[in-house]
Design an enzyme around this catalytic site. Structure first.
Site, mmCIF file in Angstrom:
data_model
loop_
_atom_site.group_PDB
_atom_site.id
_atom_site.type_symbol
_atom_site.label_atom_id
_atom_site.label_comp_id
_atom_site.label_asym_id
_atom_site.label_seq_id
_atom_site.Cartn_x
_atom_site.Cartn_y
_atom_site.Cartn_z
ATOM 1 N N ASP A 115 7.108 -8.495 12.052
ATOM 2 C CA ASP A 115 7.078 -9.906 12.414
ATOM 3 C C ASP A 115 6.434 -10.069 13.785
ATOM 4 O O ASP A 115 7.079 -9.875 14.820
ATOM 5 C CB ASP A 115 8.502 -10.456 12.420
ATOM 6 C CG ASP A 115 8.560 -11.944 12.720
ATOM 7 O OD1 ASP A 115 7.494 -12.588 12.675
ATOM 8 O OD2 ASP A 115 9.657 -12.460 12.997
ATOM 9 N N ASP A 144 5.661 -15.931 15.717
ATOM 10 C CA ASP A 144 6.877 -16.706 15.967
ATOM 11 C C ASP A 144 6.535 -18.179 16.160
ATOM 12 O O ASP A 144 5.433 -18.524 16.600
ATOM 13 C CB ASP A 144 7.607 -16.180 17.206
ATOM 14 C CG ASP A 144 8.384 -14.905 16.916
ATOM 15 O OD1 ASP A 144 8.596 -14.591 15.732
ATOM 16 O OD2 ASP A 144 8.760 -14.209 17.878
ATOM 17 N N SER A 149 0.843 -1.194 0.000
ATOM 18 C CA SER A 149 0.000 0.000 0.000
ATOM 19 C C SER A 149 0.877 1.242 0.000
ATOM 20 O O SER A 149 2.055 1.187 0.366
ATOM 21 C CB SER A 149 -0.924 0.056 1.228
ATOM 22 O OG SER A 149 -1.739 -1.078 1.318
#
Length: 804
Positions: A349, A352, A277
């Site tokens: 991130d 995990d 985006s």
């Protein structure tokens, strides 16, 4: 019955029903499908022909007025929030019911109920990731912490359900008729689940792939090929920004015993290439009017019905307009009388993986430090059309669900991986958008964002008081450097997250001196930010093109910002092609075809406009060259991720004879030039075949942009070969299947000026003239006027409905 195109398509309904049903299971009963009073013929009627002056809607405290403009955009006027969102639910269902339900069934791992065993593995993966589990946690969190939001979610659901209960068989969306099932009632849970589904669409991780790379390459080569901060990074928050807070401490283990397995398992589906985006805001100091201007264009899969549904929602307290997400309350990207906001994916991130060591085959306990922790079991009952219910037992640890185990996607008995993901924690993203819809200033914007957990987003902001801002918001775990880059040993307590970054310490900026804020999925900050930030998919081209243009521009107008959203400049090609031409040996330039193509490339201005031919040549040549460079790495059986285009170009430019280019299984010593030459030869072969089969290799004809129906087999309900330019890595990010799913430009002055467009139409009915009527304007870079309207504005009114 006058819409010939639709009727020609649906004249093939029997063949279509048979064709799409063959992989899905039983063919639907044809008599109801062909019934002229209730079957597919009734879906050939557009909404303006079905307009009703008044409708009965229960549980309203007072009358609600709905005014449709000439593009079927509803403007809803209600006296209070509960009535507003009840009406929003009703109106959205009236135009997008099948889409709403299909997307939430996908999010809940329930597609097998519709199409049969074909979708069983997909549903199992969705359930094992814990999307439904996360939605249940979210619902409980909202009920306990924000009952007012929950009441509004219930009001929206009530509106949807009242439409379902009033809907005749004739008005049943055609997809239900072809696939032979009926809608079920909506709920607050489904709205929450839909927002979790958006998280799943936008969040990725490469822990398993990076673990494999570490074993294959070693730490030194891994850091060389995959640097966390490559040279030339331009972060979202302006470089040199001062962080005025004391960061929380994070304890890093002295030694990190990463598991040494090489994993031959299929990783979770990742966000598709092209998903991204742009957003930005420029201050009044850089605009012709002296007012801030904000722009936003989220890049997602190009689908029909469109992901977005445009609405204006008005109460006496506020009036908001923009793009809504069918199934969720309020406006997601839009503006009101005082502010505008937009979003881009922050690519952080927040997932995990932990290797779990079970005590025994019962899987009732797993090692954690010196103890055995108890597991819990969640039995997922997956209904399968035409078959028995499939029962899938998913083990849950304190980290989260064990996605991979001996029963799913793992051939080894000792491979058990649990997924830790902030989606599994209670949160209330819906409140963020409810508060943004009525926000008046920068303080309100920040209060709204404090409620937001996932997916991590870059929220751009502008106000009519002159402020511009950017905040990178999500619930980000506290990690030591490198944590979560590889999968971890779940038996080691040192691998735990150590808490979360406080909201007020998330990276943000207000009114920077450069006069603009911008994001395009790149690195969030420079290396001075005191917390560990990592993702494998940061963007390197759109953001630099955007920043260079915004830096140079002055006296900016709305038209300038619209032009920038539609900018076709191919920065990757501008940086890579001169290097490739220089590395290409002279003998490769012999031959008529080679000379013709090289002439086009050398004369190219690097704009990927639809009629240009050079973009096609570069695209093929680059892909072939890139494939040659990383050929041996990509031949590994274990899943990996290849180095970025950006890093590959840097190697070609700065170290063309580096051993990284040498293929170890050949007798020669390859260099960057070797791969460029081989790539050119393969491009010539591809072009010979293309010109023989297709002829025209102009860019639009080569990339064949398609706006595809949510069920890919329903090709008759898709729009193929849309003539438009752009591409992945370009500001106008229109590739074959991805692009700007919504474009919005808003000027924040005493009187708001707003424009928007998306590739589809307001209707979810393929037989409606409002199903795809925006596509040509979108492809041409045109916009609709999106100004706020009052309830008595008559200009451009298609029809009005009173809800009593």
């Amino acid at each position: 019955m006058k819409y010939v195109g639709f009727l020609v398509v649906l004249a093939l309904t029997i063949a279509l029903a048979v064709a799409v049903s063959r992989p899905f299971g039983a063919i639907p009963p044809l008599a109801p499908l062909l019934d002229p009073n209730h079957g597919f013929w009734q879906n050939a009627i557009s909404e303006d022909e079905l307009a009703e002056d008044e409708l009965e809607l229960k549980n309203l405290s007072s009358e609600v007025k709905v005014v449709y403009d000439e593009n079927l955009i509803p403007h809803v006027f209600a006296s209070n929030a509960a009535d507003l969102y009840r009406a929003q639910g009703y109106i959205t269902a009236k135009h997008r019911l099948w889409q709403m339900e299909f997307q939430t069934m996908a999010a809940g791992g329930r597609i097998s109920e519709i199409v049969g065993p074909l979708a069983l593995d997909l549903d199992r993966m969705t359930r094992r990731k814990g999307l439904a589990y996360g939605a249940e946690k979210g619902m409980k969190f909202i009920q306990e912490n924000d009952p007012d939001s929950y009441l509004l979610l219930e009001a929206y659901a009530d509106g949807v359900n009242q439409y379902i209960d009033q809907m005749s068989d004739a008005r049943l969306p055609v997809e239900y008729k072809i696939l032979n099932y009926r809608p079920e009632h909506w709920s607050a849970y489904k709205s929450i689940l839909l927002l979790k589904y958006m998280t799943d669409m936008l969040v990725g991780d490469r822990d398993l792939e990076y673990s494999n790379l570490r074993k294959i390459l070693g730490d030194v080569m891994l850091d060389k090929l995959y640097p966390e901060y490559p040279s030339g990074v331009e972060p979202i928050i302006e470089p040199g920004h001062k962080w005025n807070f004391n960061p929380l401490s994070v304890t890093q283990p002295d030694s990190i015993p990463y598991p040494n397995d090489q994993l031959v398992i299929d990783p979770l589906p990742q966000p598709e290439e092209g998903t991204g985006s742009n957003n930005w805001a420029v201050s009044g100091s850089k605009t012709k009017s002296g007012n801030p201007i904000l722009a936003n264009d989220p890049h997602l899969s190009l689908n029909l019905p469109s992901l977005w549904f445009s609405m204006q929602l008005t109460t006496p307290e506020h009036s908001v307009k923009g793009a809504t997400l069918p199934g969720a309350l309020g406006v997601i990207s839009g503006f009101n009388e005082n502010i505008a906001w937009g979003v881009t994916n922050a690519t952080r991130d927040t997932r995990d993986w932990y290797k779990i060591t079970f005590q025994d085959k019962t899987r009732k306990a797993y090692r954690f430090g010196e103890k055995w922790e108890q597991t819990t079991f969640r039995v997922e009952e997956i209904k399968v059309k035409g078959e028995d219910v499939f029962l899938d037992t998913v083990v849950y640890t304190h980290y989260g669900p064990v996605v991979y185990d001996k029963t799913f996607n793992s051939k080894r008995q000792d491979i058990n991986f649990a997924l830790k993901w902030n989606v599994h924690e209670g949160s209330n993203e819906q409140k963020t958008f409810l508060l943004l819809n009525s926000a008046k200033n920068y303080e309100d914007y920040n209060i709204a964002l404090d409620n937001y957990t996932a997916p991590a987003q870059n929220f751009v902001f502008a106000s009519n008081s002159g402020d511009i801002a950017m905040r990178i918001q999500g619930k980000f775990p506290l990690k030591w450097k490198g944590q979560g880059k590889f999968f971890m040993d779940g038996a080691d307590p040192r691998m735990e997250w150590q808490g979360y970054i406080p909201n007020e310490q998330n990276a943000s900026t207000l009114n920077p001196s450069r006069g603009f804020v911008s994001s395009a999925n790149q690195h969030p900050t420079d290396s001075t930010y005191p917390y560990y930030v990592f993702d494998n998919s940061f963007e390197f081209y759109r953001n630099r093109r955007l920043n260079s243009q915004l830096s140079e521009m002055s006296e900016i107008t709305i038209e300038d910002m619209q032009g920038l959203q539609f900018d076709d400049y191919y920065l990757h090609a501008a940086e890579a092609l001169p290097i490739m031409l220089e590395l290409l040996s002279s003998e490769a330039e012999s031959g008529a075809e080679a000379k013709k193509y090289l002439s086009l490339l050398k004369e190219w201005d690097f704009y990927a406009d639809p009629n240009q031919k050079a973009p096609t040549l570069f695209y093929i040549w680059w892909r072939k060259t890139y494939g040659q460079i990383w050929k041996e790495l990509s031949e590994n059986v274990a899943p990996i991720v290849l180095p970025s285009y950006y890093q590959t170009v840097l190697f070609m430019k700065n170290e063309p004879s580096d051993p990284v280019f040498d293929l170890k299984n050949t007798s020669e010593m390859e260099t960057a030039a070797s791969h460029v030459k081989q790539g050119f030869e393969e491009m010539l072969a591809d072009m010979k075949k293309w010109e023989a089969d297709e002829g025209d290799f102009s860019w639009a004809n080569y990339k064949k942009t398609t706006i595809q129906h949510l069920v890919p087999q329903f090709k008759s309900f898709s729009v193929e070969n849309v003539y438009t330019g752009g591409g992945s890595g370009i500001l106008n990010a229109t590739s074959s299947r991805h692009g700007a799913s919504w474009r919005m430009v808003v000027e924040l002055g005493p009187e708001i000026k707003a424009f928007g467009i998306y590739p589809g139409g307001q209707s979810g009915n393929p037989g409606s003239k409002y199903y795809s009527n925006f596509i040509q304007k979108w492809a041409n870079g045109e916009y609709l006027n999106f100004d706020l309207r009052t309830s008595d504005q008559a200009e451009g009114v298609l029809f009005q409905t009173i809800l009593n």
